[in-house]
Design a protein around this motif. Sequence first.
Motif, PDB file in Angstrom:
ATOM      1  N   ASP A  41     -48.031 -13.732 -28.216  1.00  0.00           N
ATOM      2  CA  ASP A  41     -48.988 -14.366 -28.921  1.00  0.00           C
ATOM      3  C   ASP A  41     -49.783 -15.335 -28.487  1.00  0.00           C
ATOM      4  OD1 ASP A  41     -48.314 -11.727 -30.647  1.00  0.00           O
ATOM      5  OD2 ASP A  41     -47.310 -12.723 -32.431  1.00  0.00           O
ATOM      6  N   LYS A  42     -49.898 -15.694 -28.009  1.00  0.00           N
ATOM      7  CA  LYS A  42     -50.729 -16.770 -27.585  1.00  0.00           C
ATOM      8  C   LYS A  42     -52.442 -16.509 -26.849  1.00  0.00           C
ATOM      9  CE  LYS A  42     -47.643 -20.591 -26.929  1.00  0.00           C
ATOM     10  NZ  LYS A  42     -47.305 -21.892 -26.648  1.00  0.00           N
ATOM     11  N   TYR A  43     -51.997 -15.613 -26.758  1.00  0.00           N
ATOM     12  CA  TYR A  43     -53.172 -14.809 -25.189  1.00  0.00           C
ATOM     13  C   TYR A  43     -53.170 -13.467 -26.005  1.00  0.00           C
ATOM     14  CZ  TYR A  43     -54.004 -17.986 -22.674  1.00  0.00           C
ATOM     15  OH  TYR A  43     -53.413 -19.916 -22.081  1.00  0.00           O
ATOM     16  N   LEU A  44     -55.131 -12.918 -26.363  1.00  0.00           N
ATOM     17  CA  LEU A  44     -55.402 -11.584 -26.690  1.00  0.00           C
ATOM     18  C   LEU A  44     -55.492 -11.127 -25.349  1.00  0.00           C
ATOM     19  CD1 LEU A  44     -55.644  -9.507 -28.864  1.00  0.00           C
ATOM     20  CD2 LEU A  44     -58.210 -10.188 -29.605  1.00  0.00           C
ATOM     21  N   LEU A  45     -55.625  -9.327 -25.058  1.00  0.00           N
ATOM     22  CA  LEU A  45     -56.142  -9.248 -23.853  1.00  0.00           C
ATOM     23  C   LEU A  45     -56.944  -7.565 -24.574  1.00  0.00           C
ATOM     24  CD1 LEU A  45     -52.709  -9.628 -23.002  1.00  0.00           C
ATOM     25  CD2 LEU A  45     -54.494 -10.270 -21.119  1.00  0.00           C
ATOM     26  N   ALA A  46     -57.770  -7.783 -22.940  1.00  0.00           N
ATOM     27  CA  ALA A  46     -58.671  -6.763 -23.616  1.00  0.00           C
ATOM     28  C   ALA A  46     -59.236  -5.712 -22.785  1.00  0.00           C
ATOM     29  CB  ALA A  46     -60.016  -6.491 -24.650  1.00  0.00           C
ATOM     30  N   GLY A  47     -58.800  -4.569 -22.340  1.00  0.00           N
ATOM     31  CA  GLY A  47     -59.370  -3.734 -21.518  1.00  0.00           C
ATOM     32  C   GLY A  47     -60.649  -3.349 -21.846  1.00  0.00           C
ATOM     33  N   CYS A  48     -61.758  -2.888 -20.579  1.00  0.00           N
ATOM     34  CA  CYS A  48     -62.650  -2.762 -20.484  1.00  0.00           C
ATOM     35  C   CYS A  48     -63.457  -1.488 -20.177  1.00  0.00           C
ATOM     36  CB  CYS A  48     -63.691  -3.824 -21.261  1.00  0.00           C
ATOM     37  SG  CYS A  48     -65.125  -3.328 -21.538  1.00  0.00           S
ATOM     38  N   ARG A  49     -64.804  -0.664 -20.648  1.00  0.00           N
ATOM     39  CA  ARG A  49     -65.135  -0.116 -19.849  1.00  0.00           C
ATOM     40  C   ARG A  49     -66.347  -0.921 -18.337  1.00  0.00           C
ATOM     41  NH1 ARG A  49     -69.980   4.596 -21.185  1.00  0.00           N
ATOM     42  NH2 ARG A  49     -69.445   6.149 -19.028  1.00  0.00           N
ATOM     43  N   ASP A  50     -65.753  -1.958 -18.548  1.00  0.00           N
ATOM     44  CA  ASP A  50     -66.960  -2.370 -17.443  1.00  0.00           C
ATOM     45  C   ASP A  50     -66.289  -2.871 -16.391  1.00  0.00           C
ATOM     46  OD1 ASP A  50     -64.966  -4.710 -19.032  1.00  0.00           O
ATOM     47  OD2 ASP A  50     -67.794  -5.749 -19.289  1.00  0.00           O
ATOM     48  N   ASN A  51     -64.553  -2.678 -16.539  1.00  0.00           N
ATOM     49  CA  ASN A  51     -63.497  -2.465 -15.194  1.00  0.00           C
ATOM     50  C   ASN A  51     -63.323  -4.008 -15.794  1.00  0.00           C
ATOM     51  OD1 ASN A  51     -65.410  -0.036 -14.254  1.00  0.00           O
ATOM     52  ND2 ASN A  51     -66.400  -0.965 -13.057  1.00  0.00           N
ATOM     53  N   LEU A  52     -63.681  -4.507 -16.625  1.00  0.00           N
ATOM     54  CA  LEU A  52     -62.599  -6.113 -16.255  1.00  0.00           C
ATOM     55  C   LEU A  52     -61.723  -6.183 -17.181  1.00  0.00           C
ATOM     56  CD1 LEU A  52     -65.660  -8.403 -17.008  1.00  0.00           C
ATOM     57  CD2 LEU A  52     -64.191  -8.033 -14.432  1.00  0.00           C
ATOM     58  N   ILE A  53     -60.667  -6.864 -17.447  1.00  0.00           N
ATOM     59  CA  ILE A  53     -59.678  -7.218 -18.276  1.00  0.00           C
ATOM     60  C   ILE A  53     -59.977  -8.039 -18.845  1.00  0.00           C
ATOM     61  CG2 ILE A  53     -57.286  -8.168 -18.969  1.00  0.00           C
ATOM     62  CD1 ILE A  53     -56.071  -5.934 -16.613  1.00  0.00           C
ATOM     63  N   ARG A  54     -60.123  -9.008 -20.129  1.00  0.00           N
ATOM     64  CA  ARG A  54     -60.463 -10.191 -20.616  1.00  0.00           C
ATOM     65  C   ARG A  54     -59.980 -10.619 -21.471  1.00  0.00           C
ATOM     66  NH1 ARG A  54     -65.839  -7.595 -20.492  1.00  0.00           N
ATOM     67  NH2 ARG A  54     -67.248  -8.981 -19.326  1.00  0.00           N
ATOM     68  N   THR A  55     -58.829 -12.016 -21.696  1.00  0.00           N
ATOM     69  CA  THR A  55     -58.168 -12.429 -22.125  1.00  0.00           C
ATOM     70  C   THR A  55     -58.646 -13.986 -22.747  1.00  0.00           C
ATOM     71  OG1 THR A  55     -56.441 -13.949 -22.042  1.00  0.00           O
ATOM     72  CG2 THR A  55     -57.831 -14.478 -20.373  1.00  0.00           C
ATOM     73  N   TRP A  56     -58.926 -14.156 -24.216  1.00  0.00           N
ATOM     74  CA  TRP A  56     -59.098 -15.398 -25.437  1.00  0.00           C
ATOM     75  C   TRP A  56     -57.555 -15.853 -25.950  1.00  0.00           C
ATOM     76  CZ3 TRP A  56     -60.807 -10.196 -25.741  1.00  0.00           C
ATOM     77  CH2 TRP A  56     -61.436 -10.109 -25.450  1.00  0.00           C
ATOM     78  N   LEU A  57     -57.700 -17.345 -25.080  1.00  0.00           N
ATOM     79  CA  LEU A  57     -56.511 -17.971 -25.671  1.00  0.00           C
ATOM     80  C   LEU A  57     -57.005 -18.083 -27.498  1.00  0.00           C
ATOM     81  CD1 LEU A  57     -54.980 -20.412 -25.171  1.00  0.00           C
ATOM     82  CD2 LEU A  57     -56.714 -22.280 -25.209  1.00  0.00           C
ATOM     83  N   LEU A  58     -55.725 -17.760 -28.055  1.00  0.00           N
ATOM     84  CA  LEU A  58     -55.841 -18.338 -29.806  1.00  0.00           C
ATOM     85  C   LEU A  58     -55.051 -19.416 -29.983  1.00  0.00           C
ATOM     86  CD1 LEU A  58     -53.827 -14.379 -30.289  1.00  0.00           C
ATOM     87  CD2 LEU A  58     -56.619 -15.431 -30.911  1.00  0.00           C
ATOM     88  N   ASP A  59     -55.461 -19.996 -29.323  1.00  0.00           N
ATOM     89  CA  ASP A  59     -54.530 -21.355 -29.578  1.00  0.00           C
ATOM     90  C   ASP A  59     -56.166 -22.798 -29.922  1.00  0.00           C
ATOM     91  OD1 ASP A  59     -53.657 -24.009 -29.921  1.00  0.00           O
ATOM     92  OD2 ASP A  59     -52.435 -24.194 -28.498  1.00  0.00           O
ATOM     93  N   ILE A  60     -56.023 -23.186 -31.173  1.00  0.00           N
ATOM     94  CA  ILE A  60     -57.961 -23.849 -30.570  1.00  0.00           C
ATOM     95  C   ILE A  60     -57.914 -24.726 -30.340  1.00  0.00           C
ATOM     96  CG2 ILE A  60     -58.734 -21.897 -32.559  1.00  0.00           C
ATOM     97  CD1 ILE A  60     -58.546 -24.410 -34.987  1.00  0.00           C
ATOM     98  N   ASP A  61     -56.026 -25.778 -31.092  1.00  0.00           N
ATOM     99  CA  ASP A  61     -55.277 -27.316 -30.553  1.00  0.00           C
ATOM    100  C   ASP A  61     -55.746 -26.956 -28.820  1.00  0.00           C
ATOM    101  OD1 ASP A  61     -55.187 -27.631 -33.314  1.00  0.00           O
ATOM    102  OD2 ASP A  61     -53.568 -26.893 -33.219  1.00  0.00           O
TER     103      ASP A  61
END
Length: 1010
Positions: A931-951
């Motif tokens: 649960d530390k990261y959120l990942l998303a796949g897009c029509r622009d051919n990329l995988i993006r990952t967001w760090l959910l740990d604000i600290d």
Amino acid sequence: MQNAKNDKRISEVKNPFPGLRPFRRDENHLFFGRESQVSEVLDKLIKNKFVGIVGNSGIGKSSFVNCGILPKLEKDNNDTKDKWHVINFRPGAGPLKQMSLALKEEIQVAGLNSEITSKEKAIDTLDKMSELSQKYYSATGKKLLIYIDQFEEIFRFPEGNEIESDEIATFIEIIINSIKKVEDPISFIITIRSDFLGDCSRYPELTKAINNSQFLIPQMTREEKRAAIAGPVEVMGAKIEEQLIETILKSIGDRHDQLPLMQHCLMRSWDYWQSVKVGNEMISLSNYEAIGGMEKALSVHANEIFNELDADKKKICERLFKCITEKGAEGRSVRRPTSIREIAQIADADKSDIIVIVEHFRKPGRTLLTPSSDVILTEETIIDISHESFMRIWEVLTEWLEEEHEAIKEYLRIAEAAEMHQSGKGGLMKSPDLQMALNWQQENNPSKAWGIRHHKAYDRTMQYLAFSEKKFIQEQRLKEKLQKLRLAVFKTIAVVFGLGAIVALAFFFYAQQQRKEAIKLQKVATEQKEVAKEQAIKAEKSAEDALKQKQKALRSEQAANEQRKEAIQQTELAKKERRFAMEQKDKATEAQQKALELRLISIAQSMAVKSLQESDQILKCLSARQAYNIFSNNDGGETDPDIFSALYYAVKMLKGDDFNTAKAHFDNVRSIIAAKNSSFLYSAGSDGQIFKWTHQDEKFTNELIDFEEGKVHKSMTISDDSKLLVVGGNYPYLKLINLNENGKPEKIKIPTRGVQYLCFTPKGKEIIFLGSDNRIMKWNTTELIEIAQSSVKINSIDMDPQGRYLVVGQAEGKVFLIDLINYEYKSLYESDTKADITSVKFSDDGKILAVGDMKGVVKLINPKSGEVNIKLSGHTAMVNQISFSHSGKKLATASFDHSVRIWTLDDLSKQPIILNDHNDWVWSVEFSHNDKYLLAGCRDNLIRTWLLDIDKMARMICKDVKVNRNFTGKEWEDYVAVDLEYECTCLKNKPGVSNVVETVSDTLPSTSMN
């Protein structure tokens, strides 16, 4: 005298701006801005005999070909060293027929036999095309260049229409094989909207040709746009104010779809300037503002033209525009060019009225419909709107499109019910569905041509509706007769009961007389009883006197005791009042502290929002980090959307736009899945590739584990032990990949054209999948078992964590549960908006069911009762996928509105975190195993990952070498507050001013995804 001649010359010239329509080939002297890009396209054409001009709607593809490429080729001394004859057409509703009509004159010049030229589809094989090109070259010495404009029109055909699909396949085969035959003197140029490129993947050879020779038409630079504005004016000998040019450039900004609107606005400004100018004055900002500017010019113009029509013509006009435009797949508004004859049939109007309206909208200076005003209209003339942007900008047309879309949906619903009835699988329509259908029929009055256009079984559908209405009326009449019969029976019963009541009343009066006699006898007995009671009372009074003397003595003793208790109570009361005073003092102190904390949290949130607007890298980072410091030090909570966004975009500015992206796919990333007991990720997409990803030290590394060209992967699932990966897509088999071995995937054949969804049962022994034919099936390693089949489109399914129930999300807002033990169906929920359900997902504990729909609304439902607990709004387009965090604290939603939203389930009153880094549709979203990261796949051919740990994000800011100072005293007052004591934002950074003392600790523990 010379100025007067110039004025006369300017006033007589035609308008140099084409409006919404593309530039024509004879207008290349007015085309500016893309001269430098022509050579690159010609090189691709010479090398490959083919080039695909790709770009978004409104970027100027057709104008670029008409005025940039074709004039160069038609010159005798062009760069290709060959002579060319250009054939231009649009594929429309019948690509082979349109190509044959376009080649009609060339067929005659080549001397092909009359039998071929008389056929409706003259060119329908490669041999005929090859023969034509060779004979034409022998007769004229010119090669054929076939320019197919708006190639995406071929994808308007429904996938299920085999005849039309075969025609498209033949059309594409002729193009591809003509390119491959190097000796044939024929080449092709196509223009296609970029949002239709995914549709090309259905034809692997076409996809390969586009990949090999594609020209992605770039956004025009500011200077190129300036040339496109000023150049045509200068050609016409006029002048334009610099202030007006700057205003238009500012209105356009970086939006590619504004170019047609710019041309229309300039066309209108020129016409207005011509009508009011005095002498040789320039085209000014006042002329531009008079016609409504970029924002309103097109809509105001269209409304003016429409309002010039009388009431009858307006109704026909509405039906005309509904014929030539429609709301296609996934909510895209698309053109549907149609002949005048067909429009008249569909609109149930005279062809002469249709021609009058078309002429009205295509007059010089209007150009809202094609063909242009110099083309004579006949009943076979194809009518089209000038540009896609017209469908988005004119509010009236937008409303018509929505109305027509709803009318078509209702018609198809009735047609489907009629088909089910004919096959014996359904009955006649009942109220309220029947009443809704009859209301639709009365409001729309559909013609037969309109009905056949959208569903071929028009007669059957209308007969079914009429028969349903007739049967309903018969049933109502029968009910009325039964009602009258019941009324007569009730009257008879009432008479009988009335006679009975009279007899009962007589018995009642007799009983009352007997009761009076009994009361008299009871009264005598009561009087005798009272005499006896008086004697008893006298005896008791003597006893009471003695008792009173005793009680008096007791009361004296009690009074003494009460006085003693009163003294004790007064002492306790004094103590309580002292404690109360102390508690009030503590509460006042606590309230004061709470008010201070709330103010500091408000300051932190304000700083976070301000940091998002800050362009200076250091100040953006310091503002974000200091906002976090204040927020976290004052019990701000686990997270906050503003604080998260400030930290995220500060880190992104430091690390660069690619720091949280993974690049490997060359087409849509359709599915992402995280292994349940490791840090590995897996992705699959429309490019046929499957990757294994490792994430360490904020970097992605990938390993290609499978590739199958031309396949579109749509869904993946992984076993609980992370040993087996199963993938499905637009192919009739399942791919089983053993992740512990490097062998080829095993293919399990399935009786469906493709797979939309996959999942393992909890114990990992069975796989459940949804087929593209709306069948839900189960594979248990030995056999395939059909669980369910639906006549209504199924968009999404999911299994509860215990593996007992399968939830099914369907069109028209319906959600069902299927018991996987006995396969019984249960209707769980039906949306009152009827919006198609596009995504369903159980939480890990099975207590919440999240349901997303076509309109972007997410609802959290009780999976046992179907009751909606809460509605989450915000997305503006279809919710494509939903994911719960493993902790059960967060919910992520991915949408076609190019965004991902993260909701806090503990407090859904909070605004969600909005992640809008995407440039296109978001297909998939997934939380990492921890649960530390959120990942998303897009029509622009990329995988993006967001760090959910604000600290951790906060620490990343202060650890970066670029953040080499703290706030100065002046910056602290400007960005934080004047009355707050100064503190260092990052302890490890050197202070920015000499009088700063470092006081903030930065000793949070380091964490990582692994």
